[in-house]
Scaffold this motif. Sequence first.
Motif, PDB file in Angstrom:
ATOM      1  N   ASP A  81     -44.141  24.849  10.381  1.00  0.00           N
ATOM      2  CA  ASP A  81     -44.782  23.666   9.811  1.00  0.00           C
ATOM      3  C   ASP A  81     -46.172  23.436  10.407  1.00  0.00           C
ATOM      4  O   ASP A  81     -47.046  22.879   9.762  1.00  0.00           O
ATOM      5  CB  ASP A  81     -43.879  22.454  10.101  1.00  0.00           C
ATOM      6  N   THR A 140     -41.449  22.718   4.787  1.00  0.00           N
ATOM      7  CA  THR A 140     -41.681  23.078   6.194  1.00  0.00           C
ATOM      8  C   THR A 140     -41.906  24.578   6.389  1.00  0.00           C
ATOM      9  O   THR A 140     -42.527  24.984   7.370  1.00  0.00           O
ATOM     10  CB  THR A 140     -40.519  22.639   7.117  1.00  0.00           C
ATOM     11  N   GLY A 278     -35.826  19.849   7.837  1.00  0.00           N
ATOM     12  CA  GLY A 278     -35.976  21.028   6.974  1.00  0.00           C
ATOM     13  C   GLY A 278     -35.002  20.933   5.820  1.00  0.00           C
ATOM     14  O   GLY A 278     -34.522  19.840   5.476  1.00  0.00           O
TER      15      GLY A 278
END
Length: 321
Positions: A81, A140, A278
Amino acid sequence: MAAKDGWLEAPYSLEGKRIWIAGSTGMVGSALLRRLPKALTVDRRALDLRDQTGVRRWVLENKPEVIILAAAKVGGILANDTYPADFLYDNLMIEANVIHAAYEVGVEKLLFLGSSCIYPKDAPQPIKEDALLSAPLEPTNEAYALAKIAGIKLCQAYKRQYGCSFISAMPCNLYGPGDQFDERVSHVIPALIMKAHAAKETGAETLEIWGSGTPLREFLHVDDLAEALLFALRRYDGATPLNIGSGQEVSIAALARMIADIVGFKGKLVYNKVYPDGVERKMMDSSRINQAGWNPSIDLETGLKVAYAWYREQAGLRDAA
Ligand code: GFB
């Protein structure tokens, strides 16, 4: 000749072949090297796989007959990320250079490694291979996933245009010896092993777990993956990527509890929701490779114990537990 669904009627023999493991120092590469000790390897200081000229020269000089492309920039949720440019650029360059050089030198077979994060965020579970590119990705790890999708497409394109025997495999979340134990880049298992061990040693009362603990993940020991990859190299020649999972799903909270118990941390697990969860779930359907004859052999608890032993060994912590 490829029979039904890309499976070969007669297995391809790896016997006596010049096999190059690209990425031989990584977790997957070193598991492969344990099984293929005569394989060609090259140190990253001697060859940067992002360097097109260098890769081309090395491949033309060393003439591998088989390439396993296990080299990649990898990392956990936060690293993915935080550094999308690095994950996208490095992985695109590595794949493009190695796959094109493999075509130029005329390798007999190439195996490219992807990841279960190539599938859409909301893909129906368990995820089948045909879910690829059917909906948006998990944000992400979008950069890494896009690079890996490009790698799959390169293999398919070289197969279709030039008849190259380039296949790709999609493992679920991996762990085991050779994992990255560095809090900034670690995936959840090495991160929690490291953090639980430190918490036990310092007598901390709490152990911080990122996110809510509710996401579900499917974990596979890297030695099981290495066996599956060799199985696929010998038996598979389809254009469709091959899912390789354990079929065992666990919540992050249950995983954290298991790791704390194995390490011997007796304090409280505290969830920090400032960190991302996530994707909620990414359980793959691995029935194609299962039906062809490969199945995992290491259950999660056994594998975690081995991973913790490896961590203590390499960190010089033999007397600590
Ligand atoms: O393993 P992980 O970083 O990867 O995180 P992903 C899995 C889950 O564990 C997430 C939680 O929900 C995290 O929030 N988690 C809890 C932690 N505590 C920790 C911790 O201390 N460290 C880490 N790292 N996680 C990666 C992708 O996604 O999976 C990659 O970003 C790749 O692209 C890889 O596909 C296999 O499963 O979320």
